[in-house]
Design a protein around this motif. Structure first.
Motif, PDB file in Angstrom:
ATOM      1  N   VAL A 235      61.708  85.163  44.023  1.00  0.00           N
ATOM      2  CA  VAL A 235      61.262  84.571  42.758  1.00  0.00           C
ATOM      3  C   VAL A 235      60.968  85.676  41.747  1.00  0.00           C
ATOM      4  O   VAL A 235      61.380  85.613  40.572  1.00  0.00           O
ATOM      5  CB  VAL A 235      60.026  83.688  42.976  1.00  0.00           C
ATOM      6  CG1 VAL A 235      59.504  83.163  41.632  1.00  0.00           C
ATOM      7  CG2 VAL A 235      60.342  82.527  43.912  1.00  0.00           C
ATOM      8  N   ASN A 236      60.261  86.695  42.187  1.00  0.00           N
ATOM      9  CA  ASN A 236      59.862  87.769  41.278  1.00  0.00           C
ATOM     10  C   ASN A 236      61.053  88.603  40.821  1.00  0.00           C
ATOM     11  O   ASN A 236      61.042  89.165  39.717  1.00  0.00           O
ATOM     12  CB  ASN A 236      58.810  88.644  41.951  1.00  0.00           C
ATOM     13  CG  ASN A 236      57.517  87.876  42.200  1.00  0.00           C
ATOM     14  OD1 ASN A 236      57.187  86.945  41.479  1.00  0.00           O
ATOM     15  ND2 ASN A 236      56.795  88.259  43.239  1.00  0.00           N
ATOM     16  N   ALA A 237      62.095  88.675  41.650  1.00  0.00           N
ATOM     17  CA  ALA A 237      63.312  89.363  41.218  1.00  0.00           C
ATOM     18  C   ALA A 237      63.945  88.649  40.032  1.00  0.00           C
ATOM     19  O   ALA A 237      64.446  89.291  39.094  1.00  0.00           O
ATOM     20  CB  ALA A 237      64.301  89.457  42.376  1.00  0.00           C
ATOM     21  N   ARG A 238      63.921  87.343  40.074  1.00  0.00           N
ATOM     22  CA  ARG A 238      64.436  86.577  38.932  1.00  0.00           C
ATOM     23  C   ARG A 238      63.548  86.780  37.701  1.00  0.00           C
ATOM     24  O   ARG A 238      64.054  86.924  36.578  1.00  0.00           O
ATOM     25  CB  ARG A 238      64.518  85.094  39.296  1.00  0.00           C
ATOM     26  CG  ARG A 238      64.901  84.164  38.146  1.00  0.00           C
ATOM     27  CD  ARG A 238      66.268  84.480  37.565  1.00  0.00           C
ATOM     28  NE  ARG A 238      66.613  83.541  36.499  1.00  0.00           N
ATOM     29  CZ  ARG A 238      67.676  83.651  35.702  1.00  0.00           C
ATOM     30  NH1 ARG A 238      68.502  84.674  35.850  1.00  0.00           N
ATOM     31  NH2 ARG A 238      67.922  82.752  34.763  1.00  0.00           N
ATOM     32  N   LEU A 239      62.233  86.822  37.885  1.00  0.00           N
ATOM     33  CA  LEU A 239      61.321  87.064  36.759  1.00  0.00           C
ATOM     34  C   LEU A 239      61.609  88.424  36.140  1.00  0.00           C
ATOM     35  O   LEU A 239      61.624  88.575  34.905  1.00  0.00           O
ATOM     36  CB  LEU A 239      59.876  86.974  37.218  1.00  0.00           C
ATOM     37  CG  LEU A 239      59.372  85.598  37.656  1.00  0.00           C
ATOM     38  CD1 LEU A 239      57.920  85.681  38.123  1.00  0.00           C
ATOM     39  CD2 LEU A 239      59.499  84.581  36.540  1.00  0.00           C
ATOM     40  N   ASP A 240      61.806  89.441  36.975  1.00  0.00           N
ATOM     41  CA  ASP A 240      62.123  90.774  36.456  1.00  0.00           C
ATOM     42  C   ASP A 240      63.431  90.752  35.672  1.00  0.00           C
ATOM     43  O   ASP A 240      63.546  91.383  34.606  1.00  0.00           O
ATOM     44  CB  ASP A 240      62.236  91.773  37.614  1.00  0.00           C
ATOM     45  CG  ASP A 240      60.897  92.053  38.271  1.00  0.00           C
ATOM     46  OD1 ASP A 240      59.857  91.766  37.642  1.00  0.00           O
ATOM     47  OD2 ASP A 240      60.890  92.533  39.423  1.00  0.00           O
ATOM     48  N   GLU A 241      64.421  90.025  36.184  1.00  0.00           N
ATOM     49  CA  GLU A 241      65.705  89.945  35.489  1.00  0.00           C
ATOM     50  C   GLU A 241      65.544  89.272  34.129  1.00  0.00           C
ATOM     51  O   GLU A 241      66.132  89.714  33.131  1.00  0.00           O
ATOM     52  CB  GLU A 241      66.699  89.179  36.350  1.00  0.00           C
ATOM     53  CG  GLU A 241      68.076  89.043  35.722  1.00  0.00           C
ATOM     54  CD  GLU A 241      68.969  88.062  36.463  1.00  0.00           C
ATOM     55  OE1 GLU A 241      70.182  88.034  36.162  1.00  0.00           O
ATOM     56  OE2 GLU A 241      68.469  87.327  37.330  1.00  0.00           O
TER      57      GLU A 241
ATOM     58  N   LEU B 276      66.342  86.858  28.964  1.00  0.00           N
ATOM     59  CA  LEU B 276      67.047  85.611  29.282  1.00  0.00           C
ATOM     60  C   LEU B 276      66.232  84.392  28.869  1.00  0.00           C
ATOM     61  O   LEU B 276      65.955  83.501  29.668  1.00  0.00           O
ATOM     62  CB  LEU B 276      67.383  85.564  30.778  1.00  0.00           C
ATOM     63  CG  LEU B 276      68.279  86.679  31.295  1.00  0.00           C
ATOM     64  CD1 LEU B 276      68.543  86.526  32.786  1.00  0.00           C
ATOM     65  CD2 LEU B 276      69.602  86.712  30.521  1.00  0.00           C
ATOM     66  N   GLY B 277      65.838  84.349  27.615  1.00  0.00           N
ATOM     67  CA  GLY B 277      65.198  83.162  27.060  1.00  0.00           C
ATOM     68  C   GLY B 277      63.946  82.727  27.789  1.00  0.00           C
ATOM     69  O   GLY B 277      63.663  81.531  27.876  1.00  0.00           O
ATOM     70  N   ARG B 278      63.193  83.681  28.336  1.00  0.00           N
ATOM     71  CA  ARG B 278      61.932  83.412  29.035  1.00  0.00           C
ATOM     72  C   ARG B 278      62.101  82.549  30.281  1.00  0.00           C
ATOM     73  O   ARG B 278      61.124  82.079  30.849  1.00  0.00           O
ATOM     74  CB  ARG B 278      60.909  82.771  28.088  1.00  0.00           C
ATOM     75  CG  ARG B 278      60.524  83.677  26.923  1.00  0.00           C
ATOM     76  CD  ARG B 278      59.507  83.056  26.013  1.00  0.00           C
ATOM     77  NE  ARG B 278      59.205  83.952  24.887  1.00  0.00           N
ATOM     78  CZ  ARG B 278      58.462  83.627  23.849  1.00  0.00           C
ATOM     79  NH1 ARG B 278      57.925  82.412  23.801  1.00  0.00           N
ATOM     80  NH2 ARG B 278      58.234  84.473  22.879  1.00  0.00           N
ATOM     81  N   GLY B 279      63.315  82.279  30.679  1.00  0.00           N
ATOM     82  CA  GLY B 279      63.549  81.585  31.939  1.00  0.00           C
ATOM     83  C   GLY B 279      63.750  80.095  31.832  1.00  0.00           C
ATOM     84  O   GLY B 279      64.358  79.477  32.704  1.00  0.00           O
ATOM     85  N   ALA B 280      63.260  79.470  30.768  1.00  0.00           N
ATOM     86  CA  ALA B 280      63.415  78.026  30.553  1.00  0.00           C
ATOM     87  C   ALA B 280      63.038  77.714  29.111  1.00  0.00           C
ATOM     88  O   ALA B 280      62.165  78.373  28.537  1.00  0.00           O
ATOM     89  CB  ALA B 280      62.539  77.233  31.517  1.00  0.00           C
ATOM     90  N   PRO B 281      63.653  76.703  28.489  1.00  0.00           N
ATOM     91  CA  PRO B 281      63.338  76.388  27.085  1.00  0.00           C
ATOM     92  C   PRO B 281      61.870  76.042  26.861  1.00  0.00           C
ATOM     93  O   PRO B 281      61.319  76.316  25.783  1.00  0.00           O
ATOM     94  CB  PRO B 281      64.244  75.186  26.784  1.00  0.00           C
ATOM     95  CG  PRO B 281      65.330  75.241  27.796  1.00  0.00           C
ATOM     96  CD  PRO B 281      64.720  75.839  29.024  1.00  0.00           C
ATOM     97  N   GLU B 282      61.223  75.419  27.861  1.00  0.00           N
ATOM     98  CA  GLU B 282      59.830  74.992  27.678  1.00  0.00           C
ATOM     99  C   GLU B 282      58.899  76.159  27.399  1.00  0.00           C
ATOM    100  O   GLU B 282      57.866  75.999  26.735  1.00  0.00           O
ATOM    101  CB  GLU B 282      59.345  74.244  28.924  1.00  0.00           C
ATOM    102  CG  GLU B 282      59.997  72.892  29.148  1.00  0.00           C
ATOM    103  CD  GLU B 282      61.245  72.974  30.011  1.00  0.00           C
ATOM    104  OE1 GLU B 282      61.651  71.934  30.565  1.00  0.00           O
ATOM    105  OE2 GLU B 282      61.814  74.079  30.137  1.00  0.00           O
ATOM    106  N   PHE B 283      59.261  77.361  27.883  1.00  0.00           N
ATOM    107  CA  PHE B 283      58.387  78.516  27.678  1.00  0.00           C
ATOM    108  C   PHE B 283      58.335  78.949  26.217  1.00  0.00           C
ATOM    109  O   PHE B 283      57.416  79.661  25.808  1.00  0.00           O
ATOM    110  CB  PHE B 283      58.831  79.689  28.558  1.00  0.00           C
ATOM    111  CG  PHE B 283      58.554  79.481  30.018  1.00  0.00           C
ATOM    112  CD1 PHE B 283      57.256  79.378  30.494  1.00  0.00           C
ATOM    113  CD2 PHE B 283      59.595  79.375  30.925  1.00  0.00           C
ATOM    114  CE1 PHE B 283      57.002  79.177  31.838  1.00  0.00           C
ATOM    115  CE2 PHE B 283      59.354  79.181  32.273  1.00  0.00           C
ATOM    116  CZ  PHE B 283      58.048  79.088  32.737  1.00  0.00           C
TER     117      PHE B 283
END
Length: 821
Positions: free
Chosen positions: A143-149, A155-162
């Motif tokens: 999970v944290n690897a994706r957060l780092d990426e 990458l748009g904070r990971g989701a539009p809701e953010f």
């Protein structure tokens, strides 16, 4: 004038261009978080390459050098598709929603803080076995690897809701996954609400017989394993305080009464299978959301592949199969919650009464931060029995006397909760014996495990069963005095006491949340069960044929015939059908005759395209309202769903139950036929006002619309049309294709709770196994995978469920390669 027109045209053009640019900018920012599934990425935390092979339904097949790397890949895939959902669920169980959403979620946060679930999950990390700890650690790293990426590549904070609800995202921790299991226990538990309602009702109706009518015990000895087919077919011979009720927020995990967990699961042994291999079907039921709580995935572990339904944030397949074992889950309805009324010391309200005298509360202050407002400090209090709950929650104020507080004992409040280790063990178990043994470590939520290996089947209750004294004042059915020693829990019963049905001779096991066993208190499982109707239809379908196939199991999952409708309509309409003279057109009497004529020819099928299900549902709802309103007054509002056993008791006059038909405030004595006729008139009037005068043109699916709503954006104008998924659906409250209705509001028949996942596993031909979820794999509303499975789910279709690696790679639409950095 021409000059003015020219400038107005230019201004309008500029505004249109600005709007288009704004829309384009919003779309660009939102689309930045759409995952790229076909890439290679160097990451820390893996020992060898990890491949995430996605098919055209976006189901990831994850391969790695070892199990830890596979769980790393699952964490990465979950975060790719469901990061917003994961973070929101974590905030929910932490009691930190108000930091993002403001005061609207304050009541949810304070209740979560009082239950103390997240700190208990943190303390439970040390209780997990080494294999589970390794998986949790690797999953969190993924999970944290994706957060780092996301942070590194913008990458748009990971989701539009953010973008709409800005808040920092903390790294994922092993405790977060355990906490989400406890959050599932919140969503699946409803015994506390039953205790409160029984207490409130008993205050109005002291007569035990009448209380038994409206809150009936399920009759019979229970159904779990079906008898041998030859036994049924002889010709075949084979071997009180003042309180304010708080409004419910869509983000609240605390389900209203009647909307806690449910599910269906059944299995057939080789002797009852046409192919000679075991069969298993499962469809767990939870509240509908967009996206669904379930996420399909396949993990290639060292012991073999595992495929099925996962929950984003948790590194296990909760319901699924491996090459040698299949498992399905249904809510057991184990009575694992007890409410206590604690007496305060009149001379010192910081103390409560115990069997040995007054004792200080265990207290702690907790600060709840609120967006754009000053923080609120909450004083948390615990007794020996459990946390103190405020009267504003669960209507506790209505049953808590002045000078007292309510507390909750609940198995999920364990500091050494090994449920995740048990769930992990299922993925490694090679047969039903090993799976049953693994069940010993389940604590909460309690489930009925339906199991199938290549040779046999089993049904096993898992979850910790509280040990109560034989002298318990209410047998756990009502809130009781917390200072009475006989009311307090005395640990838990041994796992060997959990009901178990291992390799039954009849070759069929199943559970629809029905009563499974009839044992005297305190060895009982529960007095409150989730179903008394679906089990009747299931039994008929299973025993209607000697052998079954994958297709017959899917047909049973999708069956829409209501046993309740078939059994109740002849009772309540016995003296109404084909009686009286023809009524003039346009009158209420004529409409009543039309409704009765339609229902007389109906077979009880809750088909979305038919008018009869809507007429039936409206009649039964109006009938129960007529029967109970004068006795219960405003409390009748809490009985939001029709209870078929109550209606049957009244119209069969069991133990004098027909007394409910007489309206207390009227002079004449009304008969049950009178009430049935009046209720049908009520239903017809309501149908005319809400759906039109032509009863034959009504359509059940127009009212019974599945509401897969986004819990945050689902009520936002304009946006709701993009994020909510609405579908006309068949089924109802009491069908195997269960579509639990909302029960309240302008449209009480909205379908809000049902099978977000369906799976059917065939061990004779594993590659013919199938599964489906109710929305799609992605939580990103701009993704084509946001709702692509929903149309299949609505039509009763499935997608292939295969552990064949060659098939997965041949159908790949994208391969993500994670390389050690």
């Amino acid at each position: 004038m021409a000059s003015l027109f020219k400038w107005l045209f230019r201004l309008a053009t500029a505004l249109v261009v600005l709007c288009l640019l704004a829309v384009a900018a919003v779309y660009y920012l939102a689309s930045r978080s759409l995952p790229d599934y076909d890439k290679e990425l160097a990451v820390r935390g893996i020992d060898g390459p990890v491949e995430i092979v996605r098919n055209n339904a976006n189901v990831p097949h994850i391969f790695g050098a070892g199990d830890a790397d596979v769980f790393f890949g699952l964490g990465y895939a979950h975060a790719q598709d469901r990061l917003w959902q994961m973070v929101t669920l974590r905030r929910t169980v932490q009691g930190r929603l108000s930091e993002v959403f403001g005061r609207r979620t304050l009541s949810t946060d304070t209740l979560m803080r009082r239950l103390d679930l997240y700190p208990r999950a943190t303390r439970s990390v040390a209780a997990q076995d080494d294999r589970t700890l390794a998986a949790l650690t690797a999953y969190a790293a993924g999970v944290n690897a994706r957060l780092d990426e996301i942070n590194r590549s913008a990458l748009g904070r990971g989701a539009p809701e953010f973008f709409l609800f800005e808040a920092p995202i903390a790294p994922w921790q092993p405790a977060d996954s355990i906490a989400l299991i406890k959050l599932l226990a919140v969503q699946l538990s409803g015994q506390m609400q039953e205790e409160v309602l029984r207490a409130r009702t008993s205050l109005l109706i002291p007569d035990e017989d009448r209380l038994r009518d409206i809150l009936p015990d399920v009759p019979g000895s229970g159904t779990a394993a079906l008898p041998e087919y030859a036994a049924l077919v002889p010709e075949i011979r084979k071997g009180h305080q003042d309180y304010a009720r708080l409004p419910r927020d869509p983000l609240s995990p605390f389900a209203p009464r009647g909307l806690a967990g449910a599910s269906n699961a059944w299995a057939a042994a080789p002797s009852r299978s046409a192919s000679g291999g075991t069969l298993l079907a499962n469809d767990p039921h939870l509240g509908f959301t967009a996206p669904a709580i379930w996420y399909l995935a396949r993990l290639e572990l060292e012991t073999g592949g595992v495929i099925g339904a996962t929950v984003p944030g948790v590194p296990v397949v909760m319901a699924g199969k491996s090459p040698n074992l299949g498992w399905g889950v249904t809510s057991s309805y184990l009575d694992d919650q007890d409410l206590y009324i604690e007496q305060l010391n009149p001379d010192n309200p910081q103390q409560y009464r115990t069997p040995g005298g007054f004792k200080d509360f265990e207290t702690r202050r907790s600060i709840v931060r609120i967006k754009d407002e000053a923080p609120v400090t909450v004083t948390l209090r615990w007794t020996d029995n459990g946390p103190v709950l405020p009267g504003s929650h669960f209507d506790l104020g209505a049953i808590t006397p002045a000078g007292h507080v309510a507390t909750l004992a609940w198995t999920a409040l364990s500091d050494a909760d090994t449920s995740l280790s048990a769930a992990m063990g299922l993925m490694y178990a090679q047969d039903i014996d090993a799976a049953v043994a693994t069940g010993k470590d389940f604590v909460a939520p309690s489930q009925m495990l339906t199991l199938a290996d290549k040779e046999g089947i089993a049904l096993q209750l898992v979850g910790r069963m509280p040990r109560r004294s034989e002298r318990h004042e209410s047998q756990g059915r009502l809130p009781t005095k917390g200072w009475a020693a006989e009311n307090r829990w005395q640990g838990s019963l041994p796992y060997e006491d959990n009901p178990s049905f291992l390799r039954p001779e009849g070759g069929i096991v199943g559970n629809t949340n029905n009563k499974v066993i009839d044992r005297p208190f305190p060895e009982h499982v529960s007095f409150n069960w989730g179903d008394s109707q679906r089990i009747e239809r299931w039994t008929r379908l299973m025993q209607g044929r000697e052998v079954h196939t994958r297709d017959s199991f899917t047909e049973a999952q999708l069956d829409t015939v209501s046993f309740a409708a078939r059994s109740l309509l002849p009772l309540i309409g016995a003296d109404l059908w084909f009686t009286g003279e023809a009524a003039p057109a346009g009158t209420l009497a004529r409409q009543r005759q039309v409704a009765l004529t339609l229902l007389a020819d109906w077979n009880g099928e809750m088909n979305e395209h038919l008018p009869e299900p809507l007429i039936y549902a409206a009649w039964l709802r109006a009938l129960q309202e007529r029967l109970i309103r004068d006795d219960l007054g405003p409390l009748a509002d809490e009985y939001t769903h029709v209870e078929p056993l109550f209606i049957e008791r009244v119209y069969r006059d069991i133990d004098g139950a027909s007394a409910w038909c007489d309206i207390l405030q009227s002079s004449p004595e009304e008969s049950c036929t009178d009430i049935a006729r009046l209720a049908l008139d009520d239903a017809v009037v309501w149908l005319e006002e809400t759906h039109g005068r032509d009863l034959s043109a009504l359509r059940w699916g127009d009212a019974h619309e599945a509401t897969h709503d986004h819990p945050v954006l689902g009520e936002v104008p304009v946006l709701r049309h993009f994020v909510n998924i609405r579908q006309s659906t068949s089924g109802g409250d009491h069908t195997l294709l269960r579509g639990r209705t909302r029960g309240t509001g302008a449209n009480p028949y909205l379908n809000v709770h049902g099978a977000g996942y369906r799976g059917v596993y065939d061990f004779a031909d594993p590659d013919s196994s199938v599964f489906i979820t109710s929305t799609g794999q992605s939580g990103h509303f701009l993704s084509r995978h946001y709702d692509d499975l929903g149309s299949l789910w609505r039509r009763g279709e499935y997608i292939p469920m295969s552990l064949d690696e060659d098939l997965a790679r041949a159908a790949a639409t994208g391969v993500t390669r994670l390389m050690p950095q």
